[in-house]
Write a protein that holds these residues in place. Structure first.
Motif, mmCIF file in Angstrom:
data_model
loop_
_atom_site.group_PDB
_atom_site.id
_atom_site.type_symbol
_atom_site.label_atom_id
_atom_site.label_comp_id
_atom_site.label_asym_id
_atom_site.label_seq_id
_atom_site.Cartn_x
_atom_site.Cartn_y
_atom_site.Cartn_z
ATOM 1 N N UNK A 216 -16.753 5.764 15.322
ATOM 2 C CA UNK A 216 -16.495 5.947 16.755
ATOM 3 C C UNK A 216 -15.028 6.273 17.009
ATOM 4 N N UNK A 217 -14.140 5.554 16.359
ATOM 5 C CA UNK A 217 -12.708 5.820 16.551
ATOM 6 C C UNK A 217 -12.360 7.246 16.154
ATOM 7 N N UNK A 218 -12.987 7.752 15.099
ATOM 8 C CA UNK A 218 -12.724 9.132 14.670
ATOM 9 C C UNK A 218 -13.381 10.134 15.621
ATOM 10 N N UNK A 219 -14.628 9.859 16.009
ATOM 11 C CA UNK A 219 -15.369 10.808 16.843
ATOM 12 C C UNK A 219 -14.728 10.985 18.211
ATOM 13 N N UNK A 220 -14.100 9.929 18.741
ATOM 14 C CA UNK A 220 -13.531 9.996 20.081
ATOM 15 C C UNK A 220 -12.015 10.213 20.071
ATOM 16 N N UNK A 221 -11.476 10.567 18.924
ATOM 17 C CA UNK A 221 -10.039 10.783 18.829
ATOM 18 C C UNK A 221 -9.570 11.905 19.751
ATOM 19 N N UNK A 225 -8.620 9.636 27.426
ATOM 20 C CA UNK A 225 -8.772 8.289 27.943
ATOM 21 C C UNK A 225 -9.380 7.285 26.994
ATOM 22 N N UNK A 226 -9.615 7.664 25.751
ATOM 23 C CA UNK A 226 -10.170 6.708 24.787
ATOM 24 C C UNK A 226 -9.092 6.293 23.798
ATOM 25 N N UNK A 227 -9.199 5.063 23.323
ATOM 26 C CA UNK A 227 -8.261 4.510 22.365
ATOM 27 C C UNK A 227 -9.051 3.806 21.264
ATOM 28 N N UNK A 293 -21.801 9.419 19.466
ATOM 29 C CA UNK A 293 -20.692 10.114 18.823
ATOM 30 C C UNK A 293 -21.104 10.742 17.503
ATOM 31 N N UNK A 294 -20.470 11.850 17.199
ATOM 32 C CA UNK A 294 -20.669 12.540 15.920
ATOM 33 C C UNK A 294 -19.294 12.838 15.341
ATOM 34 N N UNK A 295 -19.072 12.457 14.098
ATOM 35 C CA UNK A 295 -17.779 12.728 13.469
ATOM 36 C C UNK A 295 -17.564 14.240 13.374
ATOM 37 N N UNK A 296 -16.322 14.708 13.493
ATOM 38 C CA UNK A 296 -16.059 16.150 13.549
ATOM 39 C C UNK A 296 -16.687 16.961 12.422
#
Length: 357
Positions: A216-221, A225-227, A293-296
């Motif tokens: 999730x942290x990677x997908x929303x990088x 507004x996400x951290x 989420x999906x990783x890049x």
């Protein structure tokens, strides 16, 4: 590179830019409420107050007892400093305020403001006084973060709550982001989506949870507004989590991580919430897609649609009438358009008001 819409750090560092007051004054005595910090034992009273507020405001989102308690728990929260309870002469909770800065914030330090007033106590000046306290405490928390990055005072407001929107606008907050609540009828055929070759979709399980957090942290990088979520904050907002409606896409080959011996790896995920307390106000039952989420490295192959299809099947199997979700109207992945193409329709919206620092 700064995320889309972020304010570049100005001179003097966040501690200086926050312009924090040395002391945050409590709302004045003439408002006829006694002020003290909230404590965990206030959770039932907070739940009652939130129920009255949400009913009066005709809110489509209702707070459960578990969610009310969740607002007051978390190792990173200092209730004594960062919360306020306004009680009347009989000791009943009539107003509250909570300011929260999450420890994982790296690119923008966000102070989230949340407060409310019993309908019978509105129109007496409590709202502006409570907002002044929240803003002052938020500025203090931003200044104390020790991070020289952009800062934000943030509050979410239902788009139909005109009085609240005017209150924040009058205090210098600006609407900077819009979020759309959407739904899709499950009476319509569930999506016929094939899992991309080489991947598999499995039910969520506890042993996959931290790998999902990292994915999730990677997908929303690249999302505004996400951290990053720390293990504590990741588990700190799960009162409505529905494990049986949640799914994880795995790459058994290990993908780019194969050389490190970490196989399989999480390629994507869909986490659902079950919010039964909302259903009477909504007028229907629904499974809520909380996070998708999906990783890049795995994008562009239809994985998000396959995950949505899995969730819809689970929702329908449990008798839900709709699949629901919320999306940033300016999501860089084009999610809003995707959901419309998949049959989702707009229900209502929410606005993020902020002071950018």
């Amino acid at each position: 590179m700064s995320p889309e819409g972020a304010t570049a750090p100005g001179p003097g560092g966040l501690a200086a830019r926050a312009d924090a007051p040395s002391v945050v004054e409590l709302p004045p005595a003439h408002l006829e409420l006694e002020w003290r910090p909230l404590v965990v034992a206030d959770a039932p009273a907070l739940h009652r107050l939130l129920g009255v507020i949400e009913e009066a405001d005709a809110s489509l989102s209702r707070t459960s007892a578990a969610a009310a308690r969740e607002l007051l728990t978390g190792d990173w929260k200092d209730l004594a400093a960062d919360t306020l309870a306004g009680v009347d002469a009989g000791g009943e909770l009539r107003a509250y305020a909570i300011v929260e800065v999450r420890p994982g914030d790296q690119r923008t330090v966000r102070a989230f403001l949340r407060g409310g007033i019993h309908p019978a106590w509105r129109g007496r000046g409590v709202g502006p006084a409570l907002l002044r306290w929240m803003e002052g405490r938020g500025r203090q928390m931003l200044a104390a973060s020790g991070k020289d990055v952009p800062g934000r005072l943030a509050v979410y407001v239902d788009e139909d709550q005109r009085d609240q929107r005017r209150l924040y606008a009058a205090a210098g907050f600006s609407p900077i982001r819009w979020y759309t609540q959407m739904r899709r009828p499950l009476a319509a055929p569930v999506l016929d989506a094939t899992v991309p070759a080489g991947l598999q979709v499995v039910p969520w399980s506890e042993d996959l949870d931290d790998a999902v957090r990292l994915a999730h942290n990677e997908a929303f990088l690249d999302h505004w507004g996400t951290e990053p979520q720390t293990p504590e904050t990741w588990r700190g907002h799960q009162s409505g989590f529905a494990p049986s409606w949640s799914f994880v896409a795995l790459d058994p080959s290990g993908g780019d991580d194969a050389a490190a011996g970490s196989s399989p790896v999480v390629a994507g995920y869909l986490l659902s919430g079950r919010y039964e307390e909302d259903w009477p106000a909504l007028g229907y039952s629904c499974g809520y897609t909380e996070l998708l989420g999906v990783r890049p490295a795995y994008r562009g192959r239809g994985l998000a649609v396959a995950l949505l299809a899995s969730a819809m099947e689970a929702y329908r199997a449990d008798g839900m009438q709709y699949a629901a979700l919320s999306v940033d109207a300016a999501n860089p992945s084009g999610a809003h358009t995707l959901y419309e193409r998949l049959g989702y329709e707009r229900v209502h919206g929410e606005v993020l008001y902020s002071v950018e620092i």
